[in-house]
Scaffold this motif. Structure first.
Motif, short mmCIF file in Angstrom:
data_model
loop_
_atom_site.label_atom_id
_atom_site.label_comp_id
_atom_site.label_asym_id
_atom_site.label_seq_id
_atom_site.Cartn_x
_atom_site.Cartn_y
_atom_site.Cartn_z
N VAL A 1 0.84 -1.20 0.00
CA VAL A 1 0.00 0.00 0.00
C VAL A 1 0.87 1.25 0.00
CG1 VAL A 1 -1.65 1.35 1.36
CG2 VAL A 1 -1.96 -1.13 1.11
N SER A 2 1.95 1.26 0.83
CA SER A 2 2.74 2.49 0.88
C SER A 2 3.54 2.72 -0.39
CB SER A 2 3.65 2.56 2.12
OG SER A 2 3.91 1.32 2.65
N ILE A 3 4.07 1.66 -1.00
CA ILE A 3 4.82 1.86 -2.25
C ILE A 3 3.87 2.34 -3.35
CG2 ILE A 3 6.11 0.69 -4.08
CD1 ILE A 3 7.37 -1.06 -1.92
N ARG A 4 2.67 1.78 -3.37
CA ARG A 4 1.69 2.19 -4.39
C ARG A 4 1.33 3.67 -4.22
NH1 ARG A 4 -1.55 -2.26 -3.91
NH2 ARG A 4 -3.03 -1.16 -2.61
N SER A 5 1.08 4.08 -2.99
CA SER A 5 0.68 5.49 -2.81
C SER A 5 1.87 6.42 -2.99
CB SER A 5 -0.01 5.70 -1.45
OG SER A 5 0.88 5.41 -0.42
N PHE A 6 3.08 5.93 -2.69
CA PHE A 6 4.30 6.72 -2.95
C PHE A 6 4.38 7.07 -4.43
CE2 PHE A 6 8.79 6.44 -4.38
CZ PHE A 6 9.31 7.56 -3.75
N PHE A 7 4.21 6.06 -5.30
CA PHE A 7 4.32 6.33 -6.73
C PHE A 7 3.13 7.13 -7.27
CE2 PHE A 7 7.62 2.98 -6.80
CZ PHE A 7 8.60 3.75 -7.38
N ALA A 8 1.97 6.93 -6.68
CA ALA A 8 0.83 7.75 -7.10
C ALA A 8 1.13 9.22 -6.81
CB ALA A 8 -0.44 7.31 -6.37
N LYS A 9 1.80 9.47 -5.68
CA LYS A 9 2.13 10.85 -5.29
C LYS A 9 3.24 11.43 -6.16
CE LYS A 9 0.95 11.23 -0.41
NZ LYS A 9 1.50 10.88 0.91
N VAL A 10 4.33 10.69 -6.35
CA VAL A 10 5.50 11.30 -7.00
C VAL A 10 5.50 11.18 -8.52
CG1 VAL A 10 6.97 11.05 -4.97
CG2 VAL A 10 6.98 9.27 -6.73
N THR A 11 4.59 10.39 -9.09
CA THR A 11 4.57 10.31 -10.56
C THR A 11 3.23 10.70 -11.15
OG1 THR A 11 3.77 8.03 -10.65
CG2 THR A 11 6.14 8.35 -10.50
N GLY A 12 2.17 10.62 -10.36
CA GLY A 12 0.85 10.88 -10.91
C GLY A 12 0.33 9.70 -11.71
N ALA A 13 1.08 8.58 -11.74
CA ALA A 13 0.60 7.38 -12.45
C ALA A 13 -0.60 6.82 -11.71
CB ALA A 13 1.70 6.34 -12.52
N SER A 14 -1.48 6.15 -12.45
CA SER A 14 -2.62 5.54 -11.78
C SER A 14 -2.21 4.18 -11.24
CB SER A 14 -3.81 5.44 -12.73
OG SER A 14 -3.41 4.85 -13.93
N THR A 15 -2.95 3.71 -10.26
CA THR A 15 -2.62 2.43 -9.64
C THR A 15 -3.82 1.50 -9.74
OG1 THR A 15 -3.38 3.15 -7.47
CG2 THR A 15 -1.04 3.50 -7.99
N THR A 16 -3.54 0.22 -9.57
CA THR A 16 -4.60 -0.77 -9.66
C THR A 16 -4.22 -1.96 -8.79
OG1 THR A 16 -5.91 -2.13 -11.17
CG2 THR A 16 -3.56 -1.96 -11.63
N THR A 17 -5.18 -2.82 -8.51
CA THR A 17 -4.86 -4.11 -7.90
C THR A 17 -5.08 -5.22 -8.91
OG1 THR A 17 -7.11 -4.33 -7.04
CG2 THR A 17 -5.47 -3.34 -5.58
#
Lengths: 292, 215
Positions: free
Chosen positions: A81-97
């Protein structure tokens, strides 16, 4: 247009660090299974928590990528969860499961149950990249062993397993031969997942932050788990189906349910399990509707 | 304002319009190309690159070169405008072809692959990446390619391949894990041949591979 966290470069790492990692990645892909040294940087998590994987992901990810992060098979653990939200914050990329929707999947250390497709990139967080490390502690020596393709020692290790236990007792970080040349540690993936690497349509990138190594398995590459003629490689098998979704032929976690020895076995891949369970309950609903 | 750089403008043309995102996209095209040898991927470069370099080569240069890397420019690419532009945007040091990390050249000016840095058995990653300018090549070169990244085998048209290429490439793959990796850059497309790709002349028209005559 994606927006990233103000005060940080897109992708967190500075551009020169990305170029250095990118150059290492290109050589890693060109020499399948060979460990390319790189100048590992600090990222906002301790070494050993996936800093290698995070640096690889940060160097490849763009605004139109869809990122999935799993810890073992699970999308919902703290690290994932933290790595996913880290990249959502610093890249603006979307995330998924959802495995199928993802373009980049960062993992320690499972390979998802869903079959990967061409164009997807797996990024592994690797603790010990050197498959010979516990047999030969000297880095200068293991480098020479790789250069000379001197891999007798690893076979002795597997043979000793057989002599002691009657079978090869290595169940994770099971050594593989990549493209018929380099001995590689597929990171501590369960040996259950090893066959998925062979001729996989996806690109597999391995980042070891603490040990400062990057290596890769390109798509459609031979990845053969070591074995002997009379004791061939055998991936783990599970007798029972998943207690939650009923799937068979998947990797199961043992879950202790009481203090009297009660256990249940459930899918390690939470995305697969959720969707298989939803499918199963929809099927039951259909049956009940038909009956009514 | 005075310029000592001959035909090089005093202020070099801009690089990527968005340095971070454009470099990421260009890198993914290079990574995709190396992961899927012979397949072509779109490559977007800066709007006003030096004429000799062109948009595709400029994108590769901005993506992989910096102060930590060395480069050699061959043939028509070795001009003052390109050199000044690369100095300004990348800071990559220019060295001889035999010791460069990256060699930028057209097919005619590419040194024999065996004369480039091949790496060592212990450090095969310390080898040259040759970035080949394949704009406007009209040759008949065609190969059957197989190896990692290729599902089975595939036909590969190489209009830039001259008569000596097939033998040089065979020698390059024979020294694996050492060897040169090849990036083939058109105006707006890239494909690649990592050292693992094996090429056999395609059993087609029986045409001799023609030399690329564009430059």
């Amino acid at each position: 247009m994606s927006t990233a966290l103000p005060g940080y470069n897109v992708g967190y790492l500075d551009e020169q660090t990305k170029r250095m990692i990118r150059r290492a990645l290109l050589k890693a892909v060109a020499i399948p299974g060979f460990q390319v040294p790189f100048a590992s940087r600090e990222v906002p998590m301790p070494r050993g928590w996936g800093t290698g994987g995070v640096q690889v992901t940060a160097s490849i990810i763009g605004g139109d990528d869809v990122l999935k992060v799993i810890d073992q098979g699970a999308d919902d653990t703290t690290n994932a969860v933290s790595i996913r939200s880290f990249f959502a914050k610093v890249t603006g990329a979307s995330t998924t499961t959802c495995t199928e929707d993802a373009t980049i999947i960062q993992t320690r250390h499972r390979i998802p149950e869903a079959v990967l497709r061409e164009g997807q990139i797996m990024v592994y967080q690797v603790p010990i990249p050197e498959p010979l490390r516990f047999l030969e502690p000297r880095e200068a020596e293991t480098r020479r062993m790789h250069a000379l393709e001197e891999y007798g020692l690893i076979y002795v290790k597997l043979y000793e397993d057989i002599a002691k236990y009657g079978h090869i007792a290595t169940t994770y970080a099971y050594p593989v031969m990549v493209n018929g040349r380099y001995l590689m540690d597929p990171s501590p993936t369960p040996s259950f997942d090893n066959p998925k690497l062979h001729q996989s349509p996806a690109l597999h990138l391995y980042g070891a932050g603490r040990e400062k190594r990057i290596y890769a398995v390109p798509p459609y590459t031979d990845v053969v788990s070591l074995g002997f003629e009379d004791h061939p490689f055998e991936p783990q098998r599970f007798e029972q189906p998943c207690a939650v979704c009923g799937s068979t032929g998947v990797y199961l976690d043992e879950i202790i349910t009481d203090d009297a020895g009660g256990v249940m076995y459930a899918c390690s891949d939470t995305d697969h399990c959720e969707r298989a369970a939803a499918l199963a309950s929809a099927h039951i609903d259909d049956l009940e509707e038909a009956r009514a | 304002m005075t310029s000592t750089a001959g035909n090089a403008p005093a202020i070099p043309a801009p690089g990527f319009s968005d340095a971070t995102r454009d470099a990421q996209r260009a890198f993914r095209a290079i990574l995709d190309a190396l992961s899927h040898p012979t397949q072509r991927y779109p490559l977007n470069g800066p709007a006003h690159p030096p004429a000799a370099l062109g948009s595709g080569l400029a994108a590769v240069a901005l993506t992989v070169l910096d102060e930590d890397s060395t480069v050699w420019l061959g043939g028509a690419l070795d001009d003052r405008e390109v050199a000044a532009w690369l100095d300004f945007h990348t800071g990559a040091r220019r060295v001889g072809a035999a010791s460069a990390d990256f060699v930028f050249a057209a097919p005619a000016s590419l040194p024999a692959l065996g004369s480039l840095r091949l790496g060592t058995d212990e450090a095969p990653h310390l080898s040259t990446t040759a970035v080949l300018d394949v704009r406007g090549c009209q040759g008949m070169g065609s190969f059957t390619a197989e190896g990692p990244g290729i599902n089975g085998s595939t036909t590969f048209n190489a209009p830039w391949a001259d008569g000596r290429f097939a033998e040089q490439w065979r020698a390059n793959t024979a020294v694996f894990p050492r060897g040169v990796d090849l990036l083939l850059v058109d105006a707006d497309e890239i494909s690649a041949l990592p050292r693992t790709t094996r090429l056999a002349p395609a059993p087609t028209d029986g045409q001799e591979a023609e030399q690329c005559t564009s430059r």
